[in-house]
Design a protein around this motif. Structure first.
Motif, PDB file in Angstrom:
ATOM      1  N   LEU A   1      -7.563   2.468   6.288  1.00 34.09           N
ATOM      2  CA  LEU A   1      -7.416   2.498   7.737  1.00 34.09           C
ATOM      3  C   LEU A   1      -7.070   1.088   8.194  1.00 34.09           C
ATOM      4  O   LEU A   1      -7.868   0.158   8.018  1.00 34.09           O
ATOM      5  CB  LEU A   1      -8.729   2.945   8.400  1.00 34.09           C
ATOM      6  N   ALA A   2      -5.879   0.936   8.759  1.00 34.23           N
ATOM      7  CA  ALA A   2      -5.450  -0.379   9.255  1.00 34.23           C
ATOM      8  C   ALA A   2      -5.713  -0.417  10.756  1.00 34.23           C
ATOM      9  O   ALA A   2      -5.113   0.343  11.517  1.00 34.23           O
ATOM     10  CB  ALA A   2      -3.973  -0.605   8.948  1.00 34.23           C
ATOM     11  N   LEU A   3      -6.622  -1.291  11.158  1.00 31.31           N
ATOM     12  CA  LEU A   3      -7.137  -1.271  12.534  1.00 31.31           C
ATOM     13  C   LEU A   3      -6.947  -2.622  13.215  1.00 31.31           C
ATOM     14  O   LEU A   3      -7.006  -3.670  12.575  1.00 31.31           O
ATOM     15  CB  LEU A   3      -8.633  -0.923  12.503  1.00 31.31           C
TER      16      LEU A   3
ATOM     17  N   LEU B   1       0.839  -1.218   0.000  1.00 37.24           N
ATOM     18  CA  LEU B   1       0.000   0.000   0.000  1.00 37.24           C
ATOM     19  C   LEU B   1       0.866   1.256   0.000  1.00 37.24           C
ATOM     20  O   LEU B   1       0.552   2.241  -0.672  1.00 37.24           O
ATOM     21  CB  LEU B   1      -0.924  -0.003   1.213  1.00 37.24           C
ATOM     22  N   ARG B   2       1.954   1.228   0.772  1.00 35.11           N
ATOM     23  CA  ARG B   2       2.817   2.425   0.828  1.00 35.11           C
ATOM     24  C   ARG B   2       3.547   2.648  -0.492  1.00 35.11           C
ATOM     25  O   ARG B   2       3.933   3.767  -0.806  1.00 35.11           O
ATOM     26  CB  ARG B   2       3.818   2.288   1.986  1.00 35.11           C
ATOM     27  N   ALA B   3       3.739   1.576  -1.237  1.00 34.33           N
ATOM     28  CA  ALA B   3       4.407   1.716  -2.542  1.00 34.33           C
ATOM     29  C   ALA B   3       3.427   2.182  -3.619  1.00 34.33           C
ATOM     30  O   ALA B   3       3.848   2.594  -4.699  1.00 34.33           O
ATOM     31  CB  ALA B   3       5.037   0.383  -2.942  1.00 34.33           C
ATOM     32  N   LEU B   4       2.150   2.109  -3.344  1.00 32.95           N
ATOM     33  CA  LEU B   4       1.126   2.527  -4.315  1.00 32.95           C
ATOM     34  C   LEU B   4       0.969   4.050  -4.262  1.00 32.95           C
ATOM     35  O   LEU B   4       0.748   4.603  -3.184  1.00 32.95           O
ATOM     36  CB  LEU B   4      -0.199   1.832  -3.977  1.00 32.95           C
TER      37      LEU B   4
ATOM     38  N   LEU C   1      -3.706   7.150   0.846  1.00 31.37           N
ATOM     39  CA  LEU C   1      -3.273   7.364   2.227  1.00 31.37           C
ATOM     40  C   LEU C   1      -3.377   6.061   2.990  1.00 31.37           C
ATOM     41  O   LEU C   1      -4.422   5.411   2.972  1.00 31.37           O
ATOM     42  CB  LEU C   1      -4.182   8.378   2.930  1.00 31.37           C
ATOM     43  N   VAL C   2      -2.294   5.695   3.654  1.00 32.86           N
ATOM     44  CA  VAL C   2      -2.313   4.517   4.517  1.00 32.86           C
ATOM     45  C   VAL C   2      -2.232   5.027   5.945  1.00 32.86           C
ATOM     46  O   VAL C   2      -1.283   5.721   6.299  1.00 32.86           O
ATOM     47  CB  VAL C   2      -1.124   3.592   4.216  1.00 32.86           C
ATOM     48  N   LEU C   3      -3.217   4.719   6.748  1.00 32.86           N
ATOM     49  CA  LEU C   3      -3.309   5.251   8.103  1.00 32.86           C
ATOM     50  C   LEU C   3      -3.422   4.101   9.091  1.00 32.86           C
ATOM     51  O   LEU C   3      -4.363   3.304   9.016  1.00 32.86           O
ATOM     52  CB  LEU C   3      -4.538   6.160   8.219  1.00 32.86           C
ATOM     53  N   ARG C   4      -2.450   4.020   9.991  1.00 30.44           N
ATOM     54  CA  ARG C   4      -2.505   2.950  10.987  1.00 30.44           C
ATOM     55  C   ARG C   4      -2.492   3.595  12.362  1.00 30.44           C
ATOM     56  O   ARG C   4      -1.430   3.811  12.969  1.00 30.44           O
ATOM     57  CB  ARG C   4      -1.315   1.991  10.798  1.00 30.44           C
ATOM     58  N   PRO C   5      -3.665   3.913  12.876  1.00 29.78           N
ATOM     59  CA  PRO C   5      -3.747   4.658  14.141  1.00 29.78           C
ATOM     60  C   PRO C   5      -3.382   3.802  15.346  1.00 29.78           C
ATOM     61  O   PRO C   5      -3.603   2.596  15.355  1.00 29.78           O
ATOM     62  CB  PRO C   5      -5.216   5.082  14.202  1.00 29.78           C
ATOM     63  N   ALA C   6      -2.839   4.489  16.371  1.00 27.77           N
ATOM     64  CA  ALA C   6      -2.311   3.798  17.548  1.00 27.77           C
ATOM     65  C   ALA C   6      -3.299   3.758  18.700  1.00 27.77           C
ATOM     66  O   ALA C   6      -3.136   2.971  19.621  1.00 27.77           O
ATOM     67  CB  ALA C   6      -1.025   4.483  18.010  1.00 27.77           C
ATOM     68  N   ASP C   7      -4.306   4.614  18.641  1.00 27.52           N
ATOM     69  CA  ASP C   7      -5.282   4.643  19.738  1.00 27.52           C
ATOM     70  C   ASP C   7      -6.521   5.421  19.296  1.00 27.52           C
ATOM     71  O   ASP C   7      -6.709   5.649  18.085  1.00 27.52           O
ATOM     72  CB  ASP C   7      -4.653   5.252  20.999  1.00 27.52           C
ATOM     73  N   GLY C   8      -7.327   5.857  20.263  1.00 30.54           N
ATOM     74  CA  GLY C   8      -8.583   6.515  19.940  1.00 30.54           C
ATOM     75  C   GLY C   8      -8.404   7.849  19.236  1.00 30.54           C
ATOM     76  O   GLY C   8      -9.079   8.127  18.227  1.00 30.54           O
ATOM     77  N   ASN C   9      -7.503   8.687  19.748  1.00 32.49           N
ATOM     78  CA  ASN C   9      -7.315   9.991  19.104  1.00 32.49           C
ATOM     79  C   ASN C   9      -6.815   9.826  17.667  1.00 32.49           C
ATOM     80  O   ASN C   9      -7.268  10.521  16.753  1.00 32.49           O
ATOM     81  CB  ASN C   9      -6.326  10.842  19.910  1.00 32.49           C
ATOM     82  N   GLU C  10      -5.884   8.897  17.487  1.00 32.20           N
ATOM     83  CA  GLU C  10      -5.372   8.702  16.128  1.00 32.20           C
ATOM     84  C   GLU C  10      -6.434   8.075  15.206  1.00 32.20           C
ATOM     85  O   GLU C  10      -6.440   8.343  14.002  1.00 32.20           O
ATOM     86  CB  GLU C  10      -4.098   7.843  16.158  1.00 32.20           C
TER      87      GLU C  10
END
Lengths: 661, 661
Positions: A506-508, A472-475, A479-488
């Protein structure tokens, strides 16, 4: 067939012979159906109720570009000389969706048809048929062999999408040769099995009246999608007509000359369009312009009578998000419960689903795992099923990841809606053909991908993504988003919604994560930021998603030994790369070695770190804590890697990850 | 139904309730069909004519593992307590293919069935039915919604694979709930359209005699694959039977106790198997052992009567390649013509197809583009078609990339064959679900992927891979080979063939490339090597495939300016990483900055270079030379990047790409 239609057909046939790739168009007489459409091919694509046309067999691109030229779109004769290999929606007005990869256009059209039914159900009022268009598709043998088209056809039949009309060019030829080599199924019977209305035209080369009647019949069937199988001869007029030779390679000049002569044209003229043909086609533009004016008038009256709905529609058509979006997003402090980011995603959806009515979501049969269904959701189903209706905004895509993604592209292409859809992160690759086109075309499609690492545990290595984030990052343009917690997680949704010209993934997590000190909705939009700073740092630990809290725990261990660690959260490489050099070098200051930790392939992490804790192999079945431990995702192992890295650079200069040649 | 069968069923039902994931098996009475098979489930998987069983709905894994236990495979009761999430062929003997990602097992089975028909056609002689097995599949609603299964079903119908028998567990429940939510098509009608033989059992919970008869009927139909739709109740015996609650989550202890009581078992006993059930199932092992002995005897007589065929089969079954393979590979010198690597691949196939008779190849309807068909090839087709026969080794996969890859996994799983298949490199992502399983399971499948960059030109960005090599390099256990010329193309095939436990991807050009000075078949096996060396080098230029000759040209420019460049060819990251530290640091010596050039995403190249000439965006339509120029793939631009990089490191230490923390 009237003379002017016949002349038009022959004009297109000869024009096609002149286009750079002359082999693609000759097969088509069916372009004729285009003048049957009441509100098709507006010069201005802005009128949302225009009929949609999708050339799913995109290699016949020249047909579409010639028609765009004739109907007055911004495609000149000079442009025709440089017709691209496949229709490019991101470059050419009038092309609704980018096609070429086979089966995609067909499945996009299912999304276009869903949008039309949904928006009609939401906005139409007695006397105000704001949404009433049809969705037309030309498809070939190639598309119909592709799995994505099969999935989409089954879904369209289930959803009873009456506005969808598919013209199937049954020319019996694919690149390898006659379809008897590999494709001998009974296509119409298959579509009947899916619940489609089917018709057949046995002489598609000449029976234009038959095509007219079939299209009119299809329009009368309002509770089933329609397919019309039209038997044609590929490359008609060429000495190689009816063979793969006119599919895979250009015609030679002699053959082109013969074709022109055969169709009554002057073989010495190139790109010739008889005046009467030009004039005749101009009438379509005029009809289109009138339809647009009528629709705009209708909208005006609608707004007077239904100001609330009118304002909502206007806002949506201008691509503006509701003002209070950021304000309603959930925010968390470290004292809040640990939760899985898929659960936090559900919380976001529950907060925003009602204030962002253009959101239309679903899952590929993993609703209870992806947590994509908000509390007040109603299923998008044909009203006769009594399990939902067309006003509903929750789509049961079934176990059809590829069709889901391609349909979402179609929904986004229609306008007025923002589609999202869920599956496990690992299975985004089942849908890659469509994900790639979300990115290439620039559609705001939100992929809600849960179970985002070996941290999913029991399902085992068949379900654990390893290569997925690297891919995905090579595409480009996604946007590739991998949030770490609730705020993210709230920040990730905000980033996805605020980017109207690119898709987001969104990678969850499946597993619970603590709410972090210093995490932030707004900082998430910068792609990466410092979570824990320290003067004269010995090491930077950088993580994404579930591994950020692991980095924090590893930092605690290091601190207890007198080592000074910084911690960085990097939820999105793409957003981070868009920040200023100054900002980026404040996040990754020179001279401090960096260890990354992500429970995924380490491939690509050299961009932002000197050493990695990650995956170089497939995962395993087991309880998630054991699986994570097995592969070294423990505070102890991360701390150990940090110590090694510090030691390695003790007497060496630390290469900058920001300042590079 | 006999009493012992009924008791066996109930034993399995109660065992399943005890397995870690107790929700998966209860739905299944059809396991019963397993004792109908004449030569199934050998204890030793070595007997190639064993019947094959594929659990395509792999989440019902416990069913398969319990049956492996009962039939005497190396699966203990303790193993059952740790049953993986999905069947893992790479770990558990008796599991033919790794399933779980839906639709894969079904499509693997099509490959297994192809192998059986092909090997029967090649080796069987009057009185020597060496190959006569059946291929059995259990599949569910989920698999049948997946595109890959649709593609495979259409292909199997076309190829008339009579040994393939599919049992479709029609329980009306998927994870989201009742199939009425999303899957309402007429499945059997669809399969009839594909050319399958269809049957239906309305009470699959009890009508075991009906299942017996249906399987026997299916075996009698030798020119069509068969599907038997069996209506069942999921989770039978549970208080939640017939609902999605028994699909998505474990049963509670009370419910498990109730089930045991209902089926006449002691609810206080766990993992209980009545002695008579054990004994009864042991008889299957014995039958299997006898079948294996009989087959080995048959093979012995066969070898005496047909020594040549016998020797060939024995060699194949021992996974040994012909001795003269490396010797016959084409080799080139710089004076040989410039050719596209796809053309050089065709030359390799023409050289080796006859001496490696286990090669069985094809293309997803791109034969003339992929150049995958060798001169003497015969199509693999049902003999009645008169366009090929089952002895044929060229498979017309149709426009079905995903089914092609999954079928190749099945072909490799069967044994005695090495499958290869072609499409454009960009469309390997259409097949990713199966490619990933080639890697995870470790099948020797060769992906012949042509048109491997923006260098394909006219087809445009929809067909130009950008992210593809990054995705492949991030995937564990797969060889990615991008040869730069003829010698490297021969080397790439050698590497692919010599690796029996991993798949390979050959990325090949559409455009011509010169034969390079110093390129080598053997050095290709090291993954990377020095093509041009110089003392006191200023810069290393590293490239792959078509960009190696570009690096050579850029080096010429630099030399003309007095700069000293080295040139490295890096056809395979994976093979290179397996070389010694000493070797690797000789290829990339410390202190010399490195510029990479690859017409693909730069993502990941930080591993081997300090600066990159590559793609960060999608490509464009146009003649390939113009497209390459537009994106900077010219000797001038590469030289310019080299000069910048030299300047950047003038007063800085150059980070080693080999010695890292």
């Amino acid at each position: 067939m009237t003379d002017i239609n016949k002349l038009s057909i022959n004009t297109i046939r000869t024009l096609a012979a002149d286009v750079v790739l002359p082999w693609v168009v000759l097969q088509w007489p069916i372009f004729y159906f285009q003048n049957l459409l009441p509100v098709t091919r507006q010069i201005h694509t802005g009128q949302i109720n225009r009929d949609r046309f999708v050339l799913s067999n995109g290699h016949a691109c020249a047909l579409q570009y010639i028609m765009l030229h004739l109907t007055g779109y911004d495609v000149t004769i000079d442009d025709l000389k440089q017709t691209p290999g496949h229709p490019e929606a991101h470059l050419t007005p009038g092309v609704e969706v980018t096609t070429g990869p086979l089966g995609q256009g067909f499945a996009n059209a299912v999304g276009l048809a869903i949008s039309r039914e949904h928006l009609a159900a939401v906005f139409n009022k007695p006397g105000f048929d704001l949404f009433s268009n049809y969705t037309y598709v030309i498809t070939g043998d190639g598309c119909l062999q592709e799995g994505v088209a099969s999935e989409a056809a089954s879904l369209a039949g289930h959803l009873q999408l009456g506005n969808l009309i598919v013209l199937y060019d049954d020319n019996h030829i694919s690149i390898d040769g006659n379809t008897e080599l590999s494709f001998t199924e009974d296509v119409l019977k298959r579509f009947e099995a899916y619940g489609w209305h089917t018709q057949e035209i046995t002489d598609g080369n000449n029976d234009l009246n038959g095509i007219t009647t079939a299209v009119e019949n299809a329009k009368k069937v309002t509770d089933k999608p329609s397919i019309i199988k039209i038997r044609t001869i590929i490359g008609i007029g060429s000495k190689n007509q009816g063979t793969e030779k006119v599919h895979g390679s250009p015609l030679n000049p002699d053959d082109i000359a013969n074709i022109k002569t055969a169709f009554g044209f002057d073989s010495s003229k190139y790109f010739y369009i008889p005046d009467e043909v030009r004039q005749y086609w101009r009438s379509f533009s005029e009809r289109g312009q009138k339809a647009e004016n009528d629709w705009n008038d209708l909208l005006k009256s609608y707004k007077e009578k239904y100001p609330e709905e009118g304002a909502d529609l206007t806002r949506r058509l201008s691509n503006k998000l509701p003002d209070n979006l950021a304000a309603v997003l959930p925010r968390y402090t470290p004292s809040d419960s640990a939760l899985a980011t898929r659960k936090l995603s559900e919380a976001v959806l529950n907060k925003i689903a009602d204030i962002v009515p253009e959101l239309i979501g679903g899952s590929a049969d993993l609703t209870e795992s992806n947590l994509t269904r908000w509390k007040t959701a109603v299923d998008f189903q044909h009203p006769s099923t009594n399990i939902g209706n067309y006003k509903g905004r929750y789509i049961r895509y079934g176990v059809r990841e590829h069709a889901m993604a391609a349909a979402m592209n179609g929904i986004a292409a229609y306008g007025g809606l923002i589609p999202f859809g869920g599956t496990f992160l690992n299975f985004i690759t089942y849908a890659w053909g469509a994900v790639r086109l979300s990115a290439l075309t620039g559609f705001r499609v939100i992929y809600v991908m849960t179970h985002d690492s070996i941290g999913l545990g029991e399902d085992g290595p068949t379900h654990q993504p390893i290569e997925t984030l690297a891919a995905l990052r090579a595409l480009p343009n996604i946007l590739v988003l991998r949030p770490a917690d609730g705020n993210e997680t709230s920040g990730a949704y905000l980033a996805a919604l605020k980017n109207p010209l690119r898709p987001s993934v969104l990678a969850l997590t499946r597993q619970n994560l603590p709410q972090l000190q210093n995490s932030s909705v707004e900082k998430t939009l910068q792609g990466g930021y410092v979570l824990e700073e320290v003067d004269n740092a010995d090491i930077t630990l950088v993580g994404t998603g579930s591994e950020v809290s692991l980095a924090v725990d590893a930092a605690k261990l290091l601190k207890s030994e007198g080592i000074k660690p910084r911690v960085v959260s990097l939820p999105s490489f793409e957003l981070f790369e868009e920040q200023s050099l100054e900002y980026r070098s404040s996040v990754f200051p020179d001279g401090v070695p960096i260890v990354s930790v992500e429970a995924m392939s380490t491939y690509g992490w050299d961009a932002y770190s000197h050493a990695h804790v990650g995956m170089r192999m497939f995962g395993a079945s087991g309880p998630y804590k054991e699986v994570l431990k097995k592969y070294g995702f423990t505070p102890e192992n991360v701390a150990s890697k940090a110590r090694e890295t510090i030691a390695f650079y003790k007497d060496k200069s630390v290469p900058s990850v920001i300042f590079r040649p």
